[in-house]
Scaffold this motif. Sequence first.
Motif, PDB file in Angstrom:
ATOM      1  N   LEU A 706       0.689  -1.293  -0.135  1.00  0.00           N
ATOM      2  CA  LEU A 706      -0.021   0.182   0.046  1.00  0.00           C
ATOM      3  C   LEU A 706       1.039   1.278  -0.083  1.00  0.00           C
ATOM      4  CD1 LEU A 706      -2.889   0.999   0.236  1.00  0.00           C
ATOM      5  CD2 LEU A 706      -2.822   0.968   2.552  1.00  0.00           C
ATOM      6  N   VAL A 707       0.957   1.817  -1.020  1.00  0.00           N
ATOM      7  CA  VAL A 707       1.726   2.909  -1.543  1.00  0.00           C
ATOM      8  C   VAL A 707       1.201   4.280  -0.584  1.00  0.00           C
ATOM      9  CG1 VAL A 707       2.976   4.661  -3.009  1.00  0.00           C
ATOM     10  CG2 VAL A 707       2.580   2.164  -3.569  1.00  0.00           C
ATOM     11  N   GLY A 717       5.977   6.835   1.284  1.00  0.00           N
ATOM     12  CA  GLY A 717       6.428   5.665   1.739  1.00  0.00           C
ATOM     13  C   GLY A 717       5.524   4.561   1.326  1.00  0.00           C
ATOM     14  N   ILE A 718       5.741   3.316   2.060  1.00  0.00           N
ATOM     15  CA  ILE A 718       5.020   2.160   1.614  1.00  0.00           C
ATOM     16  C   ILE A 718       4.694   1.462   2.675  1.00  0.00           C
ATOM     17  CG2 ILE A 718       7.036   0.739   1.061  1.00  0.00           C
ATOM     18  CD1 ILE A 718       5.521  -0.495  -1.283  1.00  0.00           C
ATOM     19  N   VAL A 719       3.311   0.757   2.739  1.00  0.00           N
ATOM     20  CA  VAL A 719       3.286  -0.014   4.020  1.00  0.00           C
ATOM     21  C   VAL A 719       3.062  -1.497   3.534  1.00  0.00           C
ATOM     22  CG1 VAL A 719       1.299  -0.758   5.570  1.00  0.00           C
ATOM     23  CG2 VAL A 719       1.678   1.816   4.911  1.00  0.00           C
ATOM     24  N   THR A 720       3.667  -2.362   4.160  1.00  0.00           N
ATOM     25  CA  THR A 720       3.451  -3.884   3.791  1.00  0.00           C
ATOM     26  C   THR A 720       3.231  -4.757   4.890  1.00  0.00           C
ATOM     27  OG1 THR A 720       5.783  -4.326   4.281  1.00  0.00           O
ATOM     28  CG2 THR A 720       5.387  -3.526   1.971  1.00  0.00           C
ATOM     29  N   ARG A 721       3.018  -6.231   4.825  1.00  0.00           N
ATOM     30  CA  ARG A 721       2.731  -6.841   5.834  1.00  0.00           C
ATOM     31  C   ARG A 721       3.665  -7.085   6.640  1.00  0.00           C
ATOM     32  NH1 ARG A 721      -2.032 -10.283   5.896  1.00  0.00           N
ATOM     33  NH2 ARG A 721      -3.376  -9.464   4.053  1.00  0.00           N
ATOM     34  N   LYS A 722       4.957  -7.287   6.561  1.00  0.00           N
ATOM     35  CA  LYS A 722       6.102  -7.780   7.239  1.00  0.00           C
ATOM     36  C   LYS A 722       7.254  -6.974   7.060  1.00  0.00           C
ATOM     37  CE  LYS A 722       7.449 -11.817   5.083  1.00  0.00           C
ATOM     38  NZ  LYS A 722       7.806 -13.243   5.244  1.00  0.00           N
ATOM     39  N   VAL A 723       8.212  -7.068   7.731  1.00  0.00           N
ATOM     40  CA  VAL A 723       9.499  -6.254   7.561  1.00  0.00           C
ATOM     41  C   VAL A 723      10.833  -7.367   7.875  1.00  0.00           C
ATOM     42  CG1 VAL A 723      10.875  -4.483   8.456  1.00  0.00           C
ATOM     43  CG2 VAL A 723       8.484  -4.126   8.610  1.00  0.00           C
ATOM     44  N   TRP A 724      11.719  -7.325   6.922  1.00  0.00           N
ATOM     45  CA  TRP A 724      12.746  -8.206   7.142  1.00  0.00           C
ATOM     46  C   TRP A 724      13.726  -7.669   8.327  1.00  0.00           C
ATOM     47  CZ3 TRP A 724      13.640 -12.536   4.745  1.00  0.00           C
ATOM     48  CH2 TRP A 724      13.117 -13.080   3.657  1.00  0.00           C
ATOM     49  N   LYS A 725      14.400  -8.536   9.094  1.00  0.00           N
ATOM     50  CA  LYS A 725      15.336  -8.313   9.906  1.00  0.00           C
ATOM     51  C   LYS A 725      16.490  -7.130   9.633  1.00  0.00           C
ATOM     52  CE  LYS A 725      14.598 -12.816  12.390  1.00  0.00           C
ATOM     53  NZ  LYS A 725      15.332 -13.810  12.723  1.00  0.00           N
ATOM     54  N   GLY A 726      17.032  -6.272  10.559  1.00  0.00           N
ATOM     55  CA  GLY A 726      17.928  -5.632  10.013  1.00  0.00           C
ATOM     56  C   GLY A 726      17.694  -4.102   9.490  1.00  0.00           C
ATOM     57  N   VAL A 727      16.306  -3.806   9.361  1.00  0.00           N
ATOM     58  CA  VAL A 727      15.760  -2.666   8.730  1.00  0.00           C
ATOM     59  C   VAL A 727      15.642  -1.845  10.256  1.00  0.00           C
ATOM     60  CG1 VAL A 727      14.450  -3.398   6.818  1.00  0.00           C
ATOM     61  CG2 VAL A 727      13.423  -3.166   9.278  1.00  0.00           C
ATOM     62  N   PRO A 728      15.671  -0.327   9.781  1.00  0.00           N
ATOM     63  CA  PRO A 728      15.551   0.514  10.867  1.00  0.00           C
ATOM     64  C   PRO A 728      14.367   0.564  11.852  1.00  0.00           C
ATOM     65  CG  PRO A 728      16.068   1.700   8.720  1.00  0.00           C
ATOM     66  CD  PRO A 728      15.894   0.390   8.632  1.00  0.00           C
TER      67      PRO A 728
END
Length: 778
Positions: A706-707, A717-728
């Motif tokens: 979702l942009v 920005g962008i909204v997603t379901r999950k975030v990978w490890k290591g992001v801020p």
Amino acid sequence: MMGGIGFTVGLTGFLLYTLIGIFGAIKYNTVRWLIEHANLFVAWMFNVVYSSALVYLSTWAVVTIAPQAAGAGVAEVTAYLNGCNLPKVFNVKTLWVKFVSCAAAVGSGLPVGPEGPMIHIGAMIGAALSQGQSTSLGFTTGLFKRFQNPKDKRDFVTAGTAVGVAAAFGAPIGGLLFAYEELASFFSQALGWQVFFACMLSVLTEDTLRSAQSAVTQGHFGLFDGEASTIFFEVQTQLANHVAAVGPAVLVGLACGVLGTAFTVLNVKIIRLRDSIIQGRRNWRMGEPLLIIAIFVSLSMLLPLAFPCTPTNCYIKQGDSKPYCPEGTSSNIRRIVEEELPLYTCTKGYDSERPDISGGNQTRSYNELATLMYVTGEDAIKHLLSRGTHREFGYAALVTMLVVYFLGAVWAAGSAIASGLFVPMLLIGSCIGRIVGLICVDIAASGGHGSPGAPPGVFMPPSPWAWVDPGAFALIGAGAFMGGVTRLTISLAVIMMEVSNDVRMVLPLLVAIIMAKWIADAVSHSLYHSILEVKCVPILHSDTQSRVSLDLIPVHYVMAYPVVTFQERMPLNQIREILRDTRHNGFPVVRNTPQGQVFVGLVVRDHLMVLLRRALARGTTANLEVTYEDLNHQFVTAAARHLIWEQHMAVLQGRSMEGVPASHNPVLQEVLDMRPYINTSAAAIQESFSVERTYVVFRTLGLRHLVVVDRHNHIKGIVTRKVWKGVPALYVSLVDLLGFRLDEAVEKEKGAATGLVSLSRPTSVASELAQHGNGWDE
């Protein structure tokens, strides 16, 4: 199409239950014959070998052919309808393995049931029939092209799950409500009546086939009664309800809520332990179900030896209000039992298993625990739900059955077999309810109450206290425990009424279900949502829980930024570099204008990889045309998919491969026009959106990306379901933020936003990627 789904699922359900019945009949009839004509040891040996053979077939098919068929499949279907596309969940091989493995596992006598797999099977049939094609087998019929889109496929999968419930329980209304309450994120009125039609046709198909099967021996086709009926746990003795029944129903709900929570927590802990010990060890995965069945069969045959053969000389036919006793029976009756009971090691006392009342004062004996453990799970539930048999089972038998089945079901759930937990949940809840009902009978007996001529504490119809019946509370407990585990309410109440045909006890049933749900909700998620959390599936729950209003929190607290974007026309080497250096699945596309770069749509990684590979294979990007089917790898076999994946990796890594030139190919300098392949209907929201509105949009539409844009359509920005490890720390997903720790997450992200990053500060994509590595998934 809905009619076809209903008929097919109904036919599949009939075949599944018939096969389970054949496996079970061979097992129990042979064991009974061996006990009567040989000895218990020989019967035990046959039971272990036969049951282990069925379990081996079940687990071998899952581990070797389709690991996605393991478990019930309800959690996976829920995830798909929530917007998470799990691999091979609707594969044809998964369907066949699910059917065979479930039949073998349930027929072996494991503490599992077929209802969960039927839901998954229904979903797979709905997905397969509606698309008119098979991507796993690599063929198409050319039919139903109008349904070959994500929205219609989700609707048919929703219908398939509802029809699966209807076929599993014989509950068309309950199936519809189950899909509405538990699974579907979006449910329209038109979809509702279509699903209801499919559920009705499924139950009609199953009833008709059962009637035809019964007509072979009884000679009357078309009668939906007895074995030809899908009212699996029909209660033939209706009892008048009473306001005083609410009190014991509350106690049943409390007990089921506590034990339901323990059931869920233990399930999750065992799943985690199993993953840490036997994950990746094929022989260990196959050996676990074999160990479970060996222990369970041994307990079911050895534990009853600790219980004596209890004599009785009175029985009651279900549907009658008075017991039948031989002439000369003492007026001081202590025990009334069902008309037919398995004998186990007890003496028959009659020429047949049915007592001959006119044959004199003969005493029949039975084993309380064997009556429950020496039969299938469905038959045990029928014994527990029987009316007028107040003291047929004592506390010791009920508690032993409860503990053994509770631990067995917890252990078997999640192992490498296709199985469900609905039957174990019903049986465990029936034991709890029957214990509470027996306590009520003993309280009445201690006060000298009861109907004349009945055992102490027993009230027989038409007494206004006839509702004090352990069988009635067993039904209440069955629904309450399932509610404590699954957190279902409306659909569960309707399903319980449809499977039992008992409408009069609906009020105490509703009270117990609500009480169990309240208790369990205060401690943990439901079982299937907990399983998804263990599997790290980014599911979005139906509502959010927070002490603050999410309408007051702007969306930038949950969006990721800066965003890696593509332009409408880009050189192939730049496309390859971005795909190689990031793990994102979706990329916003922008267009250069005098006002800056504006958002025009979205393009996904898989499509870009297909375009990149095709351009390199052709040697030019000129006049490049790729069909929708090719972009999505439709009609491609599993072997071809693996080859395509290897070619994609070769392209990203710059290796030479058959059909793919090396990285120094001059084609990489050519410009690719991506405009024909951009999803210009991609959803976008204004940066002024609140988190509450963002969540509703994201979940209702089943989105992956979702942009977020400003009023000039510039990407923020962008909204997603999950975030990978290591992001801020600022990069938080909806799943992380909108869970049960929402308030803490919001405060954390507010602090991170204040101390780390400013929304108005420009940051280059390259420097951001270099600093933080991989960004958001999806």
